[in-house]
Design an enzyme around this catalytic site. Structure first.
Site, PDB file in Angstrom:
ATOM      1  N   SER A 124       0.831  -1.203   0.000  1.00 28.18           N
ATOM      2  CA  SER A 124       0.000   0.000   0.000  1.00 28.18           C
ATOM      3  C   SER A 124       0.863   1.248   0.000  1.00 28.18           C
ATOM      4  O   SER A 124       1.955   1.257   0.586  1.00 28.18           O
ATOM      5  CB  SER A 124      -0.860  -0.014   1.271  1.00 28.18           C
ATOM      6  N   TYR A 148      -1.766  -0.758  10.794  1.00 24.83           N
ATOM      7  CA  TYR A 148      -2.019  -1.351   9.473  1.00 24.83           C
ATOM      8  C   TYR A 148      -0.814  -1.120   8.552  1.00 24.83           C
ATOM      9  O   TYR A 148      -0.286  -2.052   7.943  1.00 24.83           O
ATOM     10  CB  TYR A 148      -3.291  -0.757   8.847  1.00 24.83           C
ATOM     11  N   LYS A 152       2.138  -3.753   6.803  1.00 25.30           N
ATOM     12  CA  LYS A 152       2.556  -3.846   5.394  1.00 25.30           C
ATOM     13  C   LYS A 152       4.070  -3.652   5.267  1.00 25.30           C
ATOM     14  O   LYS A 152       4.743  -4.344   4.497  1.00 25.30           O
ATOM     15  CB  LYS A 152       1.833  -2.783   4.561  1.00 25.30           C
TER      16      LYS A 152
HETATM   17  P1  NAD Z   1     -10.914  -7.022   1.172  1.00 25.62           P
HETATM   18  O1  NAD Z   1     -11.124  -6.996   2.637  1.00 25.62           O
HETATM   19  O2  NAD Z   1     -12.063  -6.740   0.292  1.00 25.62           O
HETATM   20  O3  NAD Z   1     -10.279  -8.416   0.728  1.00 25.62           O
HETATM   21  C1  NAD Z   1      -9.432  -9.169   1.558  1.00 25.62           C
HETATM   22  C2  NAD Z   1      -9.934 -10.604   1.536  1.00 25.62           C
HETATM   23  O4  NAD Z   1      -9.068 -11.396   2.335  1.00 25.62           O
HETATM   24  C3  NAD Z   1     -11.340 -10.762   2.108  1.00 25.62           C
HETATM   25  O5  NAD Z   1     -12.113 -11.546   1.224  1.00 25.62           O
HETATM   26  C4  NAD Z   1     -11.126 -11.484   3.435  1.00 25.62           C
HETATM   27  O6  NAD Z   1     -12.219 -12.311   3.763  1.00 25.62           O
HETATM   28  C5  NAD Z   1      -9.863 -12.264   3.155  1.00 25.62           C
HETATM   29  N1  NAD Z   1      -9.017 -12.559   4.318  1.00 25.62           N
HETATM   30  C6  NAD Z   1      -8.598 -11.706   5.285  1.00 25.62           C
HETATM   31  N2  NAD Z   1      -7.783 -12.335   6.130  1.00 25.62           N
HETATM   32  C7  NAD Z   1      -7.663 -13.621   5.691  1.00 25.62           C
HETATM   33  C8  NAD Z   1      -6.941 -14.737   6.134  1.00 25.62           C
HETATM   34  N3  NAD Z   1      -6.167 -14.687   7.209  1.00 25.62           N
HETATM   35  N4  NAD Z   1      -7.054 -15.898   5.438  1.00 25.62           N
HETATM   36  C9  NAD Z   1      -7.827 -15.953   4.339  1.00 25.62           C
HETATM   37  N5  NAD Z   1      -8.537 -14.924   3.864  1.00 25.62           N
HETATM   38  C10 NAD Z   1      -8.459 -13.767   4.545  1.00 25.62           C
HETATM   39  O7  NAD Z   1      -9.709  -6.006   0.860  1.00 25.62           O
HETATM   40  P2  NAD Z   1      -9.187  -5.466  -0.539  1.00 25.62           P
HETATM   41  O8  NAD Z   1      -9.556  -4.043  -0.636  1.00 25.62           O
HETATM   42  O9  NAD Z   1      -9.533  -6.406  -1.618  1.00 25.62           O
HETATM   43  O10 NAD Z   1      -7.621  -5.510  -0.266  1.00 25.62           O
HETATM   44  C11 NAD Z   1      -6.822  -6.594  -0.669  1.00 25.62           C
HETATM   45  C12 NAD Z   1      -5.412  -6.350  -0.207  1.00 25.62           C
HETATM   46  O11 NAD Z   1      -4.952  -5.117  -0.740  1.00 25.62           O
HETATM   47  C13 NAD Z   1      -5.266  -6.231   1.307  1.00 25.62           C
HETATM   48  O12 NAD Z   1      -4.082  -6.878   1.690  1.00 25.62           O
HETATM   49  C14 NAD Z   1      -5.166  -4.737   1.540  1.00 25.62           C
HETATM   50  O13 NAD Z   1      -4.426  -4.446   2.686  1.00 25.62           O
HETATM   51  C15 NAD Z   1      -4.447  -4.288   0.288  1.00 25.62           C
HETATM   52  N6  NAD Z   1      -4.726  -2.875  -0.053  1.00 25.62           N
HETATM   53  C16 NAD Z   1      -6.007  -2.459  -0.213  1.00 25.62           C
HETATM   54  C17 NAD Z   1      -6.273  -1.116  -0.514  1.00 25.62           C
HETATM   55  C18 NAD Z   1      -7.681  -0.595  -0.642  1.00 25.62           C
HETATM   56  O14 NAD Z   1      -7.884   0.618  -0.528  1.00 25.62           O
HETATM   57  N7  NAD Z   1      -8.680  -1.436  -0.895  1.00 25.62           N
HETATM   58  C19 NAD Z   1      -5.203  -0.228  -0.676  1.00 25.62           C
HETATM   59  C20 NAD Z   1      -3.902  -0.700  -0.525  1.00 25.62           C
HETATM   60  C21 NAD Z   1      -3.674  -2.036  -0.217  1.00 25.62           C
HETATM   61  C1  WQD Z   2      -9.634  10.101   0.646  1.00 21.30           C
HETATM   62  C2  WQD Z   2      -9.828  11.592   0.890  1.00 21.30           C
HETATM   63  C3  WQD Z   2     -10.231  12.171   3.185  1.00 21.30           C
HETATM   64  C4  WQD Z   2     -14.147  10.218   3.510  1.00 21.30           C
HETATM   65  C5  WQD Z   2      -7.302   4.901   2.827  1.00 21.30           C
HETATM   66  C6  WQD Z   2      -6.298   4.230   3.724  1.00 21.30           C
HETATM   67  C7  WQD Z   2      -5.100   3.765   2.923  1.00 21.30           C
HETATM   68  C8  WQD Z   2      -5.528   2.890   1.738  1.00 21.30           C
HETATM   69  C9  WQD Z   2      -6.677   3.473   0.972  1.00 21.30           C
HETATM   70  C10 WQD Z   2      -5.158   0.553   2.239  1.00 21.30           C
HETATM   71  C11 WQD Z   2      -9.116  12.111   2.141  1.00 21.30           C
HETATM   72  C12 WQD Z   2     -11.446  12.515   2.328  1.00 21.30           C
HETATM   73  C13 WQD Z   2     -12.938  10.691   3.046  1.00 21.30           C
HETATM   74  C14 WQD Z   2     -15.173  11.147   3.818  1.00 21.30           C
HETATM   75  C15 WQD Z   2     -13.724  12.945   3.153  1.00 21.30           C
HETATM   76  N1  WQD Z   2      -5.917   1.580   2.135  1.00 21.30           N
HETATM   77  N2  WQD Z   2     -12.730  12.036   2.869  1.00 21.30           N
HETATM   78  N3  WQD Z   2     -14.925  12.488   3.623  1.00 21.30           N
HETATM   79  O1  WQD Z   2      -7.442   7.949   3.595  1.00 21.30           O
HETATM   80  O2  WQD Z   2      -6.471   8.267   1.257  1.00 21.30           O
HETATM   81  O3  WQD Z   2      -6.695   6.012   2.169  1.00 21.30           O
HETATM   82  O4  WQD Z   2      -7.722   3.957   1.833  1.00 21.30           O
HETATM   83  O5  WQD Z   2      -3.972   0.429   2.139  1.00 21.30           O
HETATM   84  O6  WQD Z   2      -4.256   3.078   3.797  1.00 21.30           O
HETATM   85  O7  WQD Z   2      -5.881   5.171   4.709  1.00 21.30           O
HETATM   86  O8  WQD Z   2      -8.736   7.213   1.506  1.00 21.30           O
HETATM   87  O9  WQD Z   2     -11.052   7.348   0.741  1.00 21.30           O
HETATM   88  O10 WQD Z   2     -10.592   7.395   3.219  1.00 21.30           O
HETATM   89  O11 WQD Z   2      -9.988   9.386   1.847  1.00 21.30           O
HETATM   90  O12 WQD Z   2     -13.547  14.165   2.996  1.00 21.30           O
HETATM   91  O13 WQD Z   2     -16.280  10.792   4.272  1.00 21.30           O
HETATM   92  O14 WQD Z   2     -11.231  11.844   1.110  1.00 21.30           O
HETATM   93  O15 WQD Z   2     -10.024  13.159   4.163  1.00 21.30           O
HETATM   94  O16 WQD Z   2      -8.653  13.398   1.848  1.00 21.30           O
HETATM   95  P1  WQD Z   2      -7.297   7.467   2.210  1.00 21.30           P
HETATM   96  P2  WQD Z   2     -10.179   7.759   1.852  1.00 21.30           P
END
Ligand code: NAD
Ligand code: WQD
Length: 337
Positions: A124, A148, A152
């Site tokens: 991330s 979190y 990572k």
């Molecule tokens: P998500 O929660 O939709 O998907 C994660 C999946 O993993 C879920 O289906 C959950 O049931 C499963 N899971 C969790 N722990 C598990 C375990 N121990 N064993 C088996 N299954 C398990 O999340 P996502 O948005 O699809 O994210 C996927 C990956 O990408 C995550 O590692 C997350 O940290 C990373 N990521 C997501 C974002 C985002 O904004 N969505 C941003 C950056 C990184």
């Molecule tokens: C985006 C912008 C808020 C909600 C998060 C995690 C990050 C990553 C992705 C996993 C910001 C603003 C938001 C609302 C608002 N996940 N906002 N009103 O914070 O960039 O990232 O998701 O790795 O780790 O922190 O995303 O969509 O929450 O916010 O004004 O109700 O929208 O302040 O500027 P963020 P977000």
């Protein structure tokens, strides 16, 4: 290739399952459904016209993972499984380190036992912490600011030590920026919580009249309109980035780190406008205090992924908004959960 998708029933993993299958790979999903529904598998089958093999289980169950790797003759693993809510990670750090870090170690042990050394890991942009300069390139110093993010970063460090110890590992660490949007079918997408924390699902709920207004967390940042700026990337572009990363590491060993973003920042107000455009609804706003832990702006330099992976995000903000809306409409109306 035969590819294991841990967390493949989740938001990003399910879109990757579509892209990889359509590219001719065979995928197997391992998911414990702690943040997804079994029905995702039926929906994937509908999109793909065939069932997707899956096993219900946990990455921390090393013996189970070892068996899956062997029985399905897995060539590569994409590791999506993990917990991802920043706020919750502050409340429950042990759960986050257990699931994310211990889950990854268990997976790596099972991979080593089967001599499988090709891995794509979901990292991330949060590992960069507060940007010291923009756009963020892959050499920007890392500094996680919550459990979190630290989970990572710990995993990235573990992967770095592993590749230093054994040159046969082929690893891609993909640092996602802000994934949004949904598959064009409108039947898979981000599973909305009751009240979303993230911007895009929240705006969609307001556009659909399910929430009264959007809280804008601060309009006094040093950005073009004072609101936060992020690098929103369509989840299908992100999924295609995984396909590109897989073919890259198939040719190249070591630990390869890539930003997956568009390279372009958009503000909260720009996203609101785009949503209003595609939905035809006005989004009422209330400007409130800044949210703790937020940075003013965060967006990627994407030169490395574009050169090495021959991949670029192409979908527009309008496509991100319309697909989000389409999925959220379907999700409630057709009881997809
Ligand atoms: P998500 O929660 O939709 O998907 C994660 C999946 O993993 C879920 O289906 C959950 O049931 C499963 N899971 C969790 N722990 C598990 C375990 N121990 N064993 C088996 N299954 C398990 O999340 P996502 O948005 O699809 O994210 C996927 C990956 O990408 C995550 O590692 C997350 O940290 C990373 N990521 C997501 C974002 C985002 O904004 N969505 C941003 C950056 C990184
Ligand atoms: C985006 C912008 C808020 C909600 C998060 C995690 C990050 C990553 C992705 C996993 C910001 C603003 C938001 C609302 C608002 N996940 N906002 N009103 O914070 O960039 O990232 O998701 O790795 O780790 O922190 O995303 O969509 O929450 O916010 O004004 O109700 O929208 O302040 O500027 P963020 P977000």
């Amino acid at each position: 290739m035969n590819i294991l998708l841990t967390g493949g029933a989740g938001y990003i993993g399910s879109h990757a399952a579509v892209v990889l299958t359509e590219a001719g790979h065979q995928v197997v999903i391992l998911d414990n459904f702690c943040n997804s529904q079994l029905s995702v598998l039926e929906r994937l089958a509908k999109i793909l016209g065939k069932p997707v093999p899956f096993v219900e289980g946990d990455t921390r169950d090393t013996e189970l993972v070892r068996k899956i790797l062997k029985n399905y003759k897995i060539d590569a693993v994409m590791h999506f499984a993990g917990l991802k809510a920043v706020g919750q990670s502050v409340q429950k750090p042990i759960d986050y380190f257990d699931n994310n870090v211990a889950g990854t170690i268990s997976l790596l042990q099972a991979m080593r036992a089967n001599n499988i050394k090709m891995l794509v890991f979901s990292s991330s942009a949060t590992v960069y912490g507060a940007p010291q300069y923009l756009p963020l390139d892959e050499n920007h110093p890392t500094q996680a600011i919550n459990p979190y993010g630290r989970s990572k970063l710990h995993i990235e460090e573990i992967l770095s030590d592993i590749e230093a110890s054994d040159s046969n590992w082929h690893i891609a660490c993909l640092r996602y920026f802000n994934p949004v949007g949904a598959h064009e079918s409108g039947i898979i997408g981000e599973n909305p919580n009751d009240t979303p924390n993230n911007l895009m699902p929240y705006i969609a709920q307001v556009a659909l009249g399910r929430l009264p207004y959007l809280n804008v967390y601060g309009n006094d940042y040093d950005t073009l309109d004072g609101t936060g700026v992020r690098d929103f990337i369509h989840v299908m572009d992100l999924a295609e980035g995984h396909l590109a990363a897989l073919s890259f590491i198939n040719q190249k060993s070591g630990l390869n780190i890539f930003n997956l973003g568009t390279g372009k920042g958009s503000s909260v107000l720009e996203m609101v406008k785009a949503f209003e455009g595609v939905s035809g609804k006005s989004i009422p706003l209330r400007v409130t205090n800044r949210r703790t832990g937020d940075v003013a702006a965060c967006y990627a330099r994407v030169d490395k992924s574009s050169t090495d992976l021959s991949w670029k995000a192409t979908r527009t903000i309008q496509e991100m908004c319309s697909s989000t809306l389409n999925f959220q409409k379907n999700y409630k109306c057709n009881n997809l959960s």
